[in-house]
Motif scaffolding. Structure first.
Motif, PDB file in Angstrom:
ATOM      1  N   ILE A 133       2.326   5.147   5.880  1.00 15.18           N
ATOM      2  CA  ILE A 133       1.885   6.566   5.186  1.00 15.18           C
ATOM      3  C   ILE A 133       1.724   7.755   6.146  1.00 15.18           C
ATOM      4  O   ILE A 133       2.026   9.006   5.823  1.00 15.18           O
ATOM      5  N   LYS A 134       0.913   7.465   7.323  1.00 15.26           N
ATOM      6  CA  LYS A 134       0.788   8.494   8.096  1.00 15.26           C
ATOM      7  C   LYS A 134       2.199   9.237   8.741  1.00 15.26           C
ATOM      8  O   LYS A 134       2.371  10.259   8.741  1.00 15.26           O
ATOM      9  N   VAL A 135       3.126   8.230   8.960  1.00 13.36           N
ATOM     10  CA  VAL A 135       4.613   8.609   9.409  1.00 13.36           C
ATOM     11  C   VAL A 135       5.064   9.573   8.383  1.00 13.36           C
ATOM     12  O   VAL A 135       5.746  10.713   8.542  1.00 13.36           O
ATOM     13  N   ILE A 136       4.860   9.089   6.853  1.00 14.30           N
ATOM     14  CA  ILE A 136       5.541   9.835   6.144  1.00 14.30           C
ATOM     15  C   ILE A 136       4.950  11.498   5.875  1.00 14.30           C
ATOM     16  O   ILE A 136       5.478  12.396   5.847  1.00 14.30           O
ATOM     17  N   LYS A 177      14.717  11.462   3.527  1.00 14.70           N
ATOM     18  CA  LYS A 177      14.344  10.513   4.614  1.00 14.70           C
ATOM     19  C   LYS A 177      14.414   8.751   4.577  1.00 14.70           C
ATOM     20  O   LYS A 177      14.237   8.436   3.446  1.00 14.70           O
ATOM     21  N   LEU A 178      14.610   8.464   5.813  1.00 11.02           N
ATOM     22  CA  LEU A 178      14.901   6.841   5.801  1.00 11.02           C
ATOM     23  C   LEU A 178      13.544   6.741   6.872  1.00 11.02           C
ATOM     24  O   LEU A 178      13.721   7.223   7.944  1.00 11.02           O
ATOM     25  N   ILE A 179      12.443   5.814   6.479  1.00 13.20           N
ATOM     26  CA  ILE A 179      11.465   5.113   7.364  1.00 13.20           C
ATOM     27  C   ILE A 179      11.979   3.812   7.652  1.00 13.20           C
ATOM     28  O   ILE A 179      11.899   2.800   6.805  1.00 13.20           O
ATOM     29  N   GLY A 204       0.895  -1.066   0.068  1.00 11.45           N
ATOM     30  CA  GLY A 204       0.021   0.152   0.035  1.00 11.45           C
ATOM     31  C   GLY A 204       1.009   1.220  -0.094  1.00 11.45           C
ATOM     32  O   GLY A 204       0.477   2.479  -0.594  1.00 11.45           O
ATOM     33  N   VAL A 205       2.078   1.259   0.633  1.00 11.83           N
ATOM     34  CA  VAL A 205       2.928   2.458   0.639  1.00 11.83           C
ATOM     35  C   VAL A 205       3.492   2.672  -0.883  1.00 11.83           C
ATOM     36  O   VAL A 205       3.594   3.764  -1.029  1.00 11.83           O
ATOM     37  N   CYS A 206       3.626   1.808  -1.486  1.00 12.66           N
ATOM     38  CA  CYS A 206       4.450   1.902  -3.109  1.00 12.66           C
ATOM     39  C   CYS A 206       3.125   2.475  -3.714  1.00 12.66           C
ATOM     40  O   CYS A 206       3.504   3.346  -4.427  1.00 12.66           O
ATOM     41  N   HIS A 207       2.047   1.889  -3.673  1.00 12.09           N
ATOM     42  CA  HIS A 207       0.802   2.541  -4.350  1.00 12.09           C
ATOM     43  C   HIS A 207       0.663   3.880  -4.060  1.00 12.09           C
ATOM     44  O   HIS A 207       0.560   4.791  -4.865  1.00 12.09           O
ATOM     45  N   TRP A 208       0.766   4.098  -2.667  1.00  8.49           N
ATOM     46  CA  TRP A 208       0.392   5.431  -2.312  1.00  8.49           C
ATOM     47  C   TRP A 208       1.698   6.393  -2.768  1.00  8.49           C
ATOM     48  O   TRP A 208       1.279   7.471  -3.361  1.00  8.49           O
TER      49      TRP A 208
END
Ligand SMILES: NC(=O)c1ccc[n+]([C@@H]2O[C@H](COP(=O)([O-])OP(=O)(O)OC[C@H]3O[C@@H](n4cnc5c(N)ncnc54)[C@H](OP(=O)(O)O)[C@@H]3O)[C@@H](O)[C@H]2O)c1
Length: 183
Positions: A160-163, A109-111, A16-20
């Motif tokens: 995604i919220k963290v990003i 940024k690194l998550i 989901g992160v890749c798609h977002w």
């Protein structure tokens, strides 16, 4: 030049992160081993042209180094973002990736996504000066006293919220009470 990101483990819980990210205009380079899994996640995206395969085993230090070097060279700049979910069996992988990015002028940024047991270790990840380090711990979900692991959507939406909100350290779900954690 468009924004670009690496997502390590992007064909699993971070799909989901890749798609977002691709919807947000990033070119997303997804580290995985299984090309069929990659192609099927790609086919679920609204912007499949923005999803790129890096098919490499992250235990293979040399191959990992070369694949990151190639993509970074192609853009001529450091990635805007790296989202990393790497199993503890590959302790060299993240340091190798960070070394390939190297010291850069522009902040990026690194998550760093880690499992719940890492919360108590608080390992010190050394990052280049230009890197804004964000740590995400995966907890568990507690509903009516019953615990369960997080779903892929919960994990991806938490990242995604963290990003979006730029939290420095986050637990997705909960780590309390620790006795309820599934093992
Ligand atoms: N706290 C929690 O709730 C929690 C924490 C951890 C896991 N889980 C659950 O457990 C399930 C399984 O966990 P998982 O760790 O397997 O996560 P996953 O995110 O579902 O899958 C692992 C991801 O990393 C890639 N990968 C794995 N080993 C690799 C390697 N050696 N080289 C390159 N890429 C590699 C996989 O691609 P390839 O398959 O192509 O290699 C895939 O994209 C998850 O789907 C999640 O539901 C829950």
């Amino acid at each position: 030049m468009s924004k670009f990101a690496f997502v390590i483990g992007g064909t699993g819980m971070l799909e989901g992160v890749c798609h977002w990210l691709s919807n947000e205009g990033y070119d997303v380079h997804v580290v995985h081993r299984d090309i069929d899994k990659f192609e099927s996640m790609r086919s679920r995206g609204k912007h499949p042209d923005k999803l790129h395969s890096i098919s490499v085993d992250y235990h293979d230090d040399h191959a990992l180094q070369l694949s990151f070097r190639k993509v970074i060279k192609q853009y001529g700049k450091c990635p805007d973002l790296i989202v990393s979910w790497i199993h503890n069996s590959a302790p060299n992988a993240l340091p190798i990736i960070l070394k390939e990015v190297g010291p850069r002028k522009h902040p990026w940024k690194l998550i760093h996504v880690q499992g719940s047991s890492s919360f108590f270790v608080k390992e010190n990840t050394t990052v280049p000066e230009s890197c804004e380090y964000r740590r995400v711990y995966l907890g568990f979900s507690l509903e009516k006293e019953r615990s369960r692991w997080l779903s892929h959507d919960e994990i991806a939406n938490g990242v995604i919220k963290v990003i979006k909100q730029d939290f420095k350290e986050t637990v997705i779900g909960t780590l309390k009470p620790w006795s309820k954690r599934l093992s």
